[in-house]
Write a protein that holds these residues in place. Structure first.
Motif, mmCIF file in Angstrom:
data_model
loop_
_atom_site.group_PDB
_atom_site.id
_atom_site.type_symbol
_atom_site.label_atom_id
_atom_site.label_comp_id
_atom_site.label_asym_id
_atom_site.label_seq_id
_atom_site.Cartn_x
_atom_site.Cartn_y
_atom_site.Cartn_z
ATOM 1 N N ARG A 4 0.903 -1.339 0.054
ATOM 2 C CA ARG A 4 -0.031 0.015 0.041
ATOM 3 C C ARG A 4 0.880 1.272 -0.246
ATOM 4 O O ARG A 4 0.380 2.429 -0.744
ATOM 5 N N GLU A 5 1.843 1.434 0.879
ATOM 6 C CA GLU A 5 2.747 2.431 0.939
ATOM 7 C C GLU A 5 3.478 2.918 -0.549
ATOM 8 O O GLU A 5 3.499 3.862 -0.835
ATOM 9 N N ALA A 6 3.943 1.998 -1.100
ATOM 10 C CA ALA A 6 4.639 2.083 -2.280
ATOM 11 C C ALA A 6 3.732 2.495 -3.550
ATOM 12 O O ALA A 6 3.823 3.387 -4.231
ATOM 13 N N GLY A 7 2.437 1.848 -3.518
ATOM 14 C CA GLY A 7 1.362 1.977 -4.358
ATOM 15 C C GLY A 7 0.973 3.490 -4.280
ATOM 16 O O GLY A 7 0.685 4.227 -5.110
ATOM 17 N N GLU A 8 0.554 3.961 -3.042
ATOM 18 C CA GLU A 8 0.261 5.187 -2.912
ATOM 19 C C GLU A 8 1.205 6.302 -3.193
ATOM 20 O O GLU A 8 0.971 7.372 -3.825
ATOM 21 N N ALA A 9 2.635 6.063 -3.156
ATOM 22 C CA ALA A 9 3.491 6.788 -3.507
ATOM 23 C C ALA A 9 3.668 6.896 -5.067
ATOM 24 O O ALA A 9 4.099 7.872 -5.570
ATOM 25 N N THR A 10 3.467 5.889 -5.671
ATOM 26 C CA THR A 10 3.540 5.626 -6.863
ATOM 27 C C THR A 10 2.343 6.559 -7.695
ATOM 28 O O THR A 10 2.753 7.248 -8.580
ATOM 29 N N VAL A 11 1.284 6.389 -7.147
ATOM 30 C CA VAL A 11 0.108 7.332 -7.900
ATOM 31 C C VAL A 11 0.269 8.882 -7.665
ATOM 32 O O VAL A 11 -0.295 9.690 -8.385
ATOM 33 N N ALA A 12 0.846 9.101 -6.502
ATOM 34 C CA ALA A 12 1.096 10.358 -6.201
ATOM 35 C C ALA A 12 2.151 11.014 -7.109
ATOM 36 O O ALA A 12 2.177 12.147 -7.436
ATOM 37 N N ALA A 13 3.136 10.122 -7.418
ATOM 38 C CA ALA A 13 4.402 10.666 -8.534
ATOM 39 C C ALA A 13 3.594 10.761 -9.837
ATOM 40 O O ALA A 13 3.977 11.743 -10.654
ATOM 41 N N LEU A 14 2.700 9.768 -10.052
ATOM 42 C CA LEU A 14 2.045 9.821 -11.579
ATOM 43 C C LEU A 14 1.190 10.935 -11.957
ATOM 44 O O LEU A 14 0.709 11.229 -12.976
ATOM 45 N N GLY A 15 0.649 11.479 -10.710
ATOM 46 C CA GLY A 15 -0.681 12.389 -10.963
ATOM 47 C C GLY A 15 -2.115 11.931 -10.901
ATOM 48 O O GLY A 15 -2.419 10.718 -10.605
ATOM 49 N N PRO A 16 -2.886 12.851 -11.475
ATOM 50 C CA PRO A 16 -4.412 12.592 -11.265
ATOM 51 C C PRO A 16 -4.913 11.639 -12.176
ATOM 52 O O PRO A 16 -5.746 10.958 -11.814
ATOM 53 N N ASN A 17 -4.219 10.954 -13.155
ATOM 54 C CA ASN A 17 -4.606 10.023 -13.991
ATOM 55 C C ASN A 17 -4.254 8.620 -13.445
ATOM 56 O O ASN A 17 -4.310 7.460 -14.152
ATOM 57 N N ALA A 18 -3.735 8.515 -12.290
ATOM 58 C CA ALA A 18 -3.411 7.444 -11.734
ATOM 59 C C ALA A 18 -4.148 7.058 -10.274
ATOM 60 O O ALA A 18 -4.098 8.337 -9.636
ATOM 61 N N VAL A 19 -4.650 5.861 -9.974
ATOM 62 C CA VAL A 19 -5.455 5.677 -8.852
ATOM 63 C C VAL A 19 -4.668 4.417 -8.151
ATOM 64 O O VAL A 19 -4.592 3.162 -9.046
ATOM 65 N N PHE A 20 -4.643 4.132 -6.835
ATOM 66 C CA PHE A 20 -4.203 3.081 -6.478
ATOM 67 C C PHE A 20 -5.361 2.004 -5.760
ATOM 68 O O PHE A 20 -6.333 2.715 -5.249
ATOM 69 N N ARG A 21 -5.308 0.727 -5.957
ATOM 70 C CA ARG A 21 -6.065 0.106 -5.540
ATOM 71 C C ARG A 21 -5.333 -1.214 -4.882
ATOM 72 O O ARG A 21 -4.628 -1.982 -5.653
ATOM 73 N N PRO A 22 -5.231 -1.491 -3.524
ATOM 74 C CA PRO A 22 -4.743 -2.726 -2.942
ATOM 75 C C PRO A 22 -5.235 -3.901 -3.218
ATOM 76 O O PRO A 22 -6.258 -3.870 -3.643
ATOM 77 N N ALA A 23 -4.332 -4.971 -3.827
ATOM 78 C CA ALA A 23 -4.849 -6.123 -4.230
ATOM 79 C C ALA A 23 -3.666 -7.106 -4.193
ATOM 80 O O ALA A 23 -2.766 -6.950 -4.718
#
Length: 276
Positions: free
Chosen positions: A41-60
């Protein structure tokens, strides 16, 4: 070409690091809205923050079919559909010196993530795509699933399974306009190899394996996540609209054959005899 995925929705599993993150980044730059799925989750949220508004994180965790189903539903209901599914999440088995030493302790997890997760991801994505005009499914395998070799046998078996499954369902799903293809990366630095080697001296063993990969690769430069991402972009885009059921190696030519000259083989043979 920078906007060739404009208006499309993609899911990338294992998208918080390594090859998955590279693919997610490239898709966003090409105009797609991307669901980054990962167990971290931590890495996923950091990734979408870096990618901007066209990316969203979903834990799976793709080893759980219910979570994969939820991931596809999330994309369809909350992001706007599902046009591209990249089943990238994977784990490596423990590297044993010999097959006879393998205790298969990690077999179930390797198969659950690397094969079952890809099968369920393919099926769930295809169910949506078949009802909405088609789409592209990209399954990330490995050159370890293409060519035989020693060690990490469970991993190799799982990746070979991905290839045969993908070719088979590509035939089945073609009538629905759903394309299914594989990318087979090789000799690309990610954390996967380090995960297979543990214990004292692990860094040295990883370096040794990388050195062997380097001399076995026809192209002299090392591959990158960006190289794999470009292959994924091609398979996701309309440029590959007539392509399904293929395995695309991204490996610097390794599956084509080793680049050893005759004198190199002699040296290796002499060294091998001396080591006996």
């Amino acid at each position: 070409m920078v906007s060739e995925l404009s208006g499309r929705v993609a899911v990338v599993t294992g998208g918080a690091a390594g090859l998955g993150r590279g693919i997610a980044e490239r898709f966003v730059r090409a105009g797609a809205r991307v669901v980054v799925a990962d167990v971290d989750r931590e890495a996923g949220e950091a990734t979408v923050a870096a990618l901007g508004p066209n990316a969203v994180f979903r834990p799976a965790d793709v080893a759980d079919p219910d979570q994969v189903w939820g991931l596809v539903q999330f994309a369809a209901d909350s992001v706007g559909g599902l046009d591209i599914m990249v089943n990238n999440a994977g784990v490596s088995g423990t590297m044993h010196a010999n097959f006879l030493d393998d205790d298969f302790a990690d077999f179930a997890r390797v198969m659950a993530v690397n094969l079952l997760g890809v099968m369920v991801g393919t099926q769930q994505a295809a169910r949506h795509m078949a009802a909405h005009g088609g789409g592209s499914i990209i399954n990330v395998t490995s050159i370890g699933g293409v060519t035989a070799g020693r060690s990490v046998i469970s991993y190799r078996a799982s990746k070979a399974g991905v290839i045969h499954m993908s070719k088979s369902v590509a035939i089945d799903l073609a009538e629905h306009g759903v394309r299914v293809n594989c990318i087979a990366p090789g000799n690309i630095p990610t954390g996967l190899l380090a995960g297979a080697v543990a214990g004292e001296g692990a860094d040295g063993r990883v370096a040794a394996v990388r050195a062997v990969m380097a001399v076995s690769r026809p192209l002299r430069r090392e591959g990158t996540a960006a190289d794999v991402a470009e292959a994924a972009l091609y398979l996701a885009s309309d440029r590959s609209a007539y392509v399904t059921g293929v395995v695309l190696p991204v490996d610097g030519g390794s599956t084509a054959g080793a680049p050893f000259k005759a004198e190199d083989l002699v040296k290796l043979a002499v060294a091998g005899e001396a080591a006996r």
